[in-house]
Design a protein around this motif. Structure first.
Motif, PDB file in Angstrom:
ATOM      1  N   MET A   1       0.906  -1.289  -0.041  1.00  0.00           N
ATOM      2  CA  MET A   1      -0.203  -0.064  -0.190  1.00  0.00           C
ATOM      3  C   MET A   1       0.957   1.335   0.042  1.00  0.00           C
ATOM      4  SD  MET A   1      -3.028   0.935  -0.041  1.00  0.00           S
ATOM      5  CE  MET A   1      -4.640   1.383   0.971  1.00  0.00           C
ATOM      6  N   GLU A   2       1.882   1.452   0.780  1.00  0.00           N
ATOM      7  CA  GLU A   2       2.843   2.366   1.059  1.00  0.00           C
ATOM      8  C   GLU A   2       3.508   2.579  -0.523  1.00  0.00           C
ATOM      9  OE1 GLU A   2       6.481   3.776   3.542  1.00  0.00           O
ATOM     10  OE2 GLU A   2       4.956   2.812   4.498  1.00  0.00           O
ATOM     11  N   ARG A   3       3.995   1.598  -0.915  1.00  0.00           N
ATOM     12  CA  ARG A   3       4.477   1.480  -2.442  1.00  0.00           C
ATOM     13  C   ARG A   3       3.841   2.146  -3.561  1.00  0.00           C
ATOM     14  NH1 ARG A   3       4.106  -2.740  -4.859  1.00  0.00           N
ATOM     15  NH2 ARG A   3       4.001  -2.372  -7.079  1.00  0.00           N
ATOM     16  N   ARG A   4       2.422   1.941  -3.478  1.00  0.00           N
ATOM     17  CA  ARG A   4       1.344   2.494  -4.281  1.00  0.00           C
ATOM     18  C   ARG A   4       1.308   3.890  -3.949  1.00  0.00           C
ATOM     19  NH1 ARG A   4      -0.669   0.430  -8.492  1.00  0.00           N
ATOM     20  NH2 ARG A   4      -3.063   0.709  -8.185  1.00  0.00           N
ATOM     21  N   LEU A   5       1.175   4.357  -2.962  1.00  0.00           N
ATOM     22  CA  LEU A   5       1.103   5.702  -2.546  1.00  0.00           C
ATOM     23  C   LEU A   5       2.265   6.614  -2.839  1.00  0.00           C
ATOM     24  CD1 LEU A   5      -0.423   5.631   1.221  1.00  0.00           C
ATOM     25  CD2 LEU A   5      -1.552   6.561  -0.684  1.00  0.00           C
ATOM     26  N   ASP A   6       3.557   6.049  -2.872  1.00  0.00           N
ATOM     27  CA  ASP A   6       4.697   6.740  -3.237  1.00  0.00           C
ATOM     28  C   ASP A   6       4.577   6.789  -4.897  1.00  0.00           C
ATOM     29  OD1 ASP A   6       5.904   6.690  -0.830  1.00  0.00           O
ATOM     30  OD2 ASP A   6       7.079   5.175  -0.914  1.00  0.00           O
TER      31      ASP A   6
ATOM     32  N   LEU B   1       1.996   7.099  -6.567  1.00  0.00           N
ATOM     33  CA  LEU B   1       0.655   8.276  -6.860  1.00  0.00           C
ATOM     34  C   LEU B   1       1.635   9.454  -6.691  1.00  0.00           C
ATOM     35  CD1 LEU B   1      -2.484   6.451  -5.404  1.00  0.00           C
ATOM     36  CD2 LEU B   1      -2.006   7.360  -7.793  1.00  0.00           C
ATOM     37  N   TYR B   2       2.208   9.588  -5.494  1.00  0.00           N
ATOM     38  CA  TYR B   2       2.787  10.891  -5.374  1.00  0.00           C
ATOM     39  C   TYR B   2       3.860  11.287  -6.508  1.00  0.00           C
ATOM     40  CZ  TYR B   2       6.001  14.349  -2.641  1.00  0.00           C
ATOM     41  OH  TYR B   2       6.686  15.309  -2.698  1.00  0.00           O
ATOM     42  N   TYR B   3       4.749  10.456  -6.724  1.00  0.00           N
ATOM     43  CA  TYR B   3       5.646  10.667  -8.061  1.00  0.00           C
ATOM     44  C   TYR B   3       4.689  11.026  -9.376  1.00  0.00           C
ATOM     45  CZ  TYR B   3       9.480   9.256  -4.849  1.00  0.00           C
ATOM     46  OH  TYR B   3      10.194   8.885  -3.958  1.00  0.00           O
ATOM     47  N   SER B   4       3.836  10.335  -9.474  1.00  0.00           N
ATOM     48  CA  SER B   4       3.125  10.462 -10.853  1.00  0.00           C
ATOM     49  C   SER B   4       2.325  12.099 -10.717  1.00  0.00           C
ATOM     50  CB  SER B   4       1.907   9.889 -10.829  1.00  0.00           C
ATOM     51  OG  SER B   4       2.380   8.409 -11.034  1.00  0.00           O
ATOM     52  N   ILE B   5       1.819  12.497  -9.482  1.00  0.00           N
ATOM     53  CA  ILE B   5       1.488  13.791  -9.263  1.00  0.00           C
ATOM     54  C   ILE B   5       2.584  14.888  -9.442  1.00  0.00           C
ATOM     55  CG2 ILE B   5       0.098  15.488  -7.548  1.00  0.00           C
ATOM     56  CD1 ILE B   5      -1.251  12.784  -6.588  1.00  0.00           C
ATOM     57  N   GLU B   6       3.578  14.457  -8.694  1.00  0.00           N
ATOM     58  CA  GLU B   6       4.628  15.753  -8.937  1.00  0.00           C
ATOM     59  C   GLU B   6       5.076  15.783 -10.311  1.00  0.00           C
ATOM     60  OE1 GLU B   6       6.103  17.898  -6.722  1.00  0.00           O
ATOM     61  OE2 GLU B   6       4.458  16.858  -5.289  1.00  0.00           O
ATOM     62  N   GLU B   7       5.085  14.663 -11.021  1.00  0.00           N
ATOM     63  CA  GLU B   7       5.658  14.864 -12.511  1.00  0.00           C
ATOM     64  C   GLU B   7       4.559  15.489 -13.412  1.00  0.00           C
ATOM     65  OE1 GLU B   7       6.433  11.768 -16.327  1.00  0.00           O
ATOM     66  OE2 GLU B   7       7.078  11.023 -14.159  1.00  0.00           O
TER      67      GLU B   7
END
Length: 153
Positions: A1-6, A8-14
């Protein structure tokens, strides 16, 4: 779950970075120069082949031609500096917008070259002053074309 959140976070930043790049003002580059050339040629060609323009170039005075030149520069300046059509970066050289310099330089050079290449100066039997008048008249339309194609992307 934490990997998926990371992820998503990187995708949003990109996505944020891509959006910032897209919204950044357009800096004058070679692609803009090419667009200005295309616009100048496209708008100048139809007027280049009209005998009425040749007659006007023969008949107007140097003073009137100079006033047309100044009006064209003024219109170009207002269009580049005051219009809100393109997202252009404000770049200046000696307090003159770089785009104004490139647009007018390209338009006048293209107009003079087209008159020469197509032999209009021989057909119309222009004197050197009339050749300059014809260049200024054709460039009025070439300047408008160069600005339009450069700003509307």
């Amino acid at each position: 779950m934490e990997r998926r959140l990371d992820e998503l976070y990187y995708s949003i930043e990109e996505l944020k970075r891509e959006n910032e790049v897209r919204k950044a003002p357009d800096k004058l580059g070679w692609d803009d120069i090419a667009q200005e050339i295309v616009g100048a040629v496209t708008f100048a060609l139809p007027f280049l082949f009209t005998a009425e323009l040749w007659d006007i170039a023969k008949d107007i005075s140097v003073e009137r031609s100079f006033v047309i030149f100044l009006m064209t520069l003024g219109l170009a300046y207002l269009f580049i500096v005051k219009s809100r059509i393109g997202n252009l970066k404000k770049e200046e050289l000696f307090h003159i917008p770089k785009r104004l310099l490139t647009v007018t330089g390209i338009a006048y050079l293209i107009s003079a070259l087209l008159i020469y290449i197509y032999g209009i100066n021989s057909l119309a039997d222009f004197t050197p002053g009339q050749y300059i008048n014809a260049t200024i008249l054709v460039s009025t339309f070439a300047v408008i074309g160069a600005i339009t194609v450069d700003m509307v992307k």
